[in-house]
Motif scaffolding. Structure first.
Motif, short mmCIF file in Angstrom:
data_model
loop_
_atom_site.label_atom_id
_atom_site.label_comp_id
_atom_site.label_asym_id
_atom_site.label_seq_id
_atom_site.Cartn_x
_atom_site.Cartn_y
_atom_site.Cartn_z
N ILE A 167 -93.55 152.21 12.40
CA ILE A 167 -92.91 150.98 12.87
C ILE A 167 -91.40 151.16 12.74
N ARG A 168 -90.69 150.96 13.84
CA ARG A 168 -89.23 151.03 13.81
C ARG A 168 -88.63 149.78 14.45
N VAL A 169 -87.56 149.28 13.86
CA VAL A 169 -86.89 148.10 14.39
C VAL A 169 -85.40 148.36 14.59
N ARG A 170 -84.80 147.59 15.51
CA ARG A 170 -83.35 147.63 15.67
C ARG A 170 -82.83 146.23 15.36
N CYS A 171 -81.80 146.18 14.51
CA CYS A 171 -81.24 144.91 14.07
C CYS A 171 -80.36 144.31 15.16
N LYS A 172 -80.52 143.00 15.38
CA LYS A 172 -79.69 142.33 16.39
C LYS A 172 -78.32 141.95 15.79
N THR A 173 -78.20 142.03 14.47
CA THR A 173 -76.94 141.67 13.82
C THR A 173 -76.06 142.91 13.58
N CYS A 174 -76.63 143.93 12.91
CA CYS A 174 -75.79 145.11 12.59
C CYS A 174 -76.08 146.28 13.54
N PHE A 175 -77.06 146.11 14.44
CA PHE A 175 -77.44 147.11 15.45
C PHE A 175 -77.96 148.41 14.86
N GLY A 176 -78.24 148.41 13.55
CA GLY A 176 -78.80 149.61 12.92
C GLY A 176 -80.29 149.72 13.21
N GLU A 177 -80.81 150.96 13.15
CA GLU A 177 -82.24 151.19 13.33
C GLU A 177 -82.84 151.61 12.01
N SER A 178 -84.04 151.08 11.72
CA SER A 178 -84.68 151.45 10.46
C SER A 178 -86.19 151.37 10.58
N HIS A 224 -90.80 131.17 6.07
CA HIS A 224 -90.18 132.42 5.61
C HIS A 224 -91.04 133.63 6.00
N HIS A 225 -92.35 133.53 5.77
CA HIS A 225 -93.24 134.65 6.10
C HIS A 225 -93.26 134.91 7.61
N LEU A 226 -93.12 133.84 8.39
CA LEU A 226 -93.07 134.00 9.86
C LEU A 226 -91.79 134.73 10.26
N ARG A 227 -90.67 134.36 9.65
CA ARG A 227 -89.37 135.00 9.97
C ARG A 227 -89.38 136.48 9.57
N GLN A 228 -90.10 136.80 8.51
CA GLN A 228 -90.20 138.20 8.09
C GLN A 228 -90.85 139.06 9.17
N LEU A 229 -91.53 138.42 10.10
CA LEU A 229 -92.14 139.13 11.22
C LEU A 229 -91.18 139.16 12.41
N ALA A 230 -89.92 138.84 12.16
CA ALA A 230 -88.88 138.81 13.19
C ALA A 230 -89.24 137.81 14.29
N ASN A 231 -89.91 136.75 13.89
CA ASN A 231 -90.35 135.74 14.85
C ASN A 231 -89.53 134.46 14.67
N VAL A 248 -88.04 143.19 8.92
CA VAL A 248 -86.61 142.91 8.77
C VAL A 248 -85.81 144.20 8.80
N CYS A 249 -84.51 144.06 9.01
CA CYS A 249 -83.63 145.23 9.07
C CYS A 249 -83.56 145.90 7.70
N GLY A 250 -83.80 147.21 7.66
CA GLY A 250 -83.77 147.95 6.40
C GLY A 250 -82.35 148.19 5.91
N LEU A 251 -81.35 147.93 6.77
CA LEU A 251 -79.96 148.20 6.40
C LEU A 251 -79.27 146.94 5.90
N CYS A 252 -79.33 145.85 6.70
CA CYS A 252 -78.61 144.64 6.28
C CYS A 252 -79.54 143.50 5.86
N GLY A 253 -80.85 143.67 6.08
CA GLY A 253 -81.80 142.67 5.61
C GLY A 253 -82.03 141.51 6.55
N ASP A 254 -81.32 141.46 7.69
CA ASP A 254 -81.49 140.35 8.62
C ASP A 254 -82.89 140.41 9.24
N TRP A 255 -83.50 139.21 9.47
CA TRP A 255 -84.85 139.22 10.04
C TRP A 255 -84.84 139.28 11.57
N GLN A 256 -83.67 139.10 12.16
CA GLN A 256 -83.64 139.07 13.63
C GLN A 256 -83.53 140.48 14.19
N THR A 257 -84.69 141.09 14.33
CA THR A 257 -84.75 142.47 14.81
C THR A 257 -85.60 142.54 16.06
#
Lengths: 116, 269
Positions: A69-80, B211-218, A88-97
């Motif tokens: 599983i790989r994600v790209r962060c929408k905030t810091c644009f890092g991939e992890s 919170h658990h939903l957001r952890q799924l990037a949702n 969540v982003c493995g670099l900055c912790g933001d959930w918006q990936t």
């Protein structure tokens, strides 16, 4: 247990490909299954022999690659890399990936014997 | 999803793609064909067809998924009561056995088609297509599809609907999204049902569930709702109204709605 429906759908696709290439038997079937596809590779392995009985793929070996599983962060644009319930982003912790890989459910390759 | 445009290629598999890789020969002399098609492509094609059907008739289709007993049918009854003078509604009911849920909906004067799946644990696009043959979409505004109660299998099948509504009843525990990530990742809206029981249950924290939903990037909205007391119902009903209007308005300018999870899948394989 929807792995059986998936398996039947897989066998239909294999059947079409085998017919297209005038195959006499299918030897190896390669799949890519990501953790987020919702499909359990082991279950798929265990139903395949039953579903493939009396088809052109009945002797075939099912080879399943597990995908990371790989994600790209929408905030810091890092991939992890991420885990199945923590995308969540493995670099900055933001959930918006956005998901880059890990939801694959793909037929990758079919190897078969042909007459010619 | 697509066999030809390369949208199945992800960073995980792109090394496999070669310019001339269509038909090759293995060391043992067998013919090898590189494919990269989705295993559910047949279902997905039917789903696209179903969605075109709904769009042609300007009908918003919603897929309701949850555990068994989380209150999907009760929510539909309450929603029909609130909306039936405003919108024309029909319901497709999926269960392993019985017509019980369809009967409850019909008692409200609304068309309900029961799909009994036998042993199948989910609805698929073909079953929904068959059900559509028994529904006149022309006068309708909303079709609710009540999926089989199951937090695992239904998540894998696009039915041709527009949004996934996932119910999490407060009697189930607020960590359900972490336990069933594939399902909750697919939510376009999460309803915390039976919210009137929150005080009785005590240990269900709606904040944790979110919170658990957001952890799924949702980023899906979360609405606590009680079909019994009507608490929160107006927020859900307003959401529905907005979506019906937005869908119809969008169609005029060629905008199509598809569930977010299908959008994500189109770009990642």
């Amino acid at each position: 247990m929807h792995e059986l429906s998936i398996c039947q759908s897989l066998l239909k696709q294999i059947g079409n490909i085998a017919a297209e290439h005038n195959a006499t038997a299918v030897e190896n079937v390669y799949l890519q299954v990501g953790p987020l596809s919702g499909i359990e590779p082991e279950l798929l392995q265990s139903v395949f022999p039953f579903a493939s009985a009396n088809t052109i793929a009945e002797q075939a070996k099912l080879i399943i690659s597990a995908m990371p599983i790989r994600v790209r962060c929408k905030t810091c644009f890092g991939e992890s890399e991420a885990s199945i319930n923590r995308l969540v982003c493995g670099l900055c912790g933001d959930w918006q990936t956005e998901l880059l890989a890990g939801d694959e459910l793909l037929l990758e390759r079919v190897e078969m014997r042909t007459d010619h | 999803m697509c066999d030809t445009c390369g949208c199945n290629i992800t960073p995980g598999n792109k090394h496999l793609i070669q310019a001339n890789g269509k038909l090759a020969t293995t060391e043992s002399g067998a013919a090898a064909v590189d494919v990269l098609t989705n295993l559910l492509s047949e279902n997905d094609h039917q789903a696209i067809h179903n969605r075109e059907h709904f769009d042609k008739h300007q009908v918003l289709a919603l897929n309701l998924m949850s555990s068994p007993g989380s209150g999907k049918t009760a929510l539909l009854e309450a929603s029909i009561d609130a909306l039936q003078h405003e919108f024309n509604i029909a319901v497709i009911e999926g269960d392993l056995e019985t017509e019980n849920d369809a009967k409850r909906i019909r008692a409200k004067g609304v068309t309900a088609i029961q799909i009994t799946t036998g042993s199948a644990c989910h609805l698929d696009a073909h079953m929904v297509h068959d059900a559509l043959h028994h529904i006149n979409l022309e006068p309708l505004d909303i079709v609710f599809i009540e999926n089989v109660g199951n937090l695992v299998c239904p998540a894998s099948f696009d039915l041709g609907h527009h949004y996934n509504i996932i119910l999490l009843s407060v009697t189930e525990g607020d960590d359900k999204p972490a336990k069933y990530p594939v399902m909750f990742r697919a939510a376009d809206l999460m309803l915390l049902s039976k919210s009137d029981l929150l005080q009785v249950i005590g240990d269900f924290d709606p904040g944790n569930a979110e919170h658990h939903l957001r952890q799924l990037a949702n980023a899906a909205p979360v609405i606590p709702v009680s079909s019994r007391t009507g608490d929160g119902l107006s927020v859900w009903i307003d959401w529905l109204r907005r979506q019906v209007k937005q869908h119809k308005r969008g169609l005029l300018i060629g905008e199509r709605i598809i569930p977010n999870i299908q959008l994500l899948r189109n770009t990642t394989g």
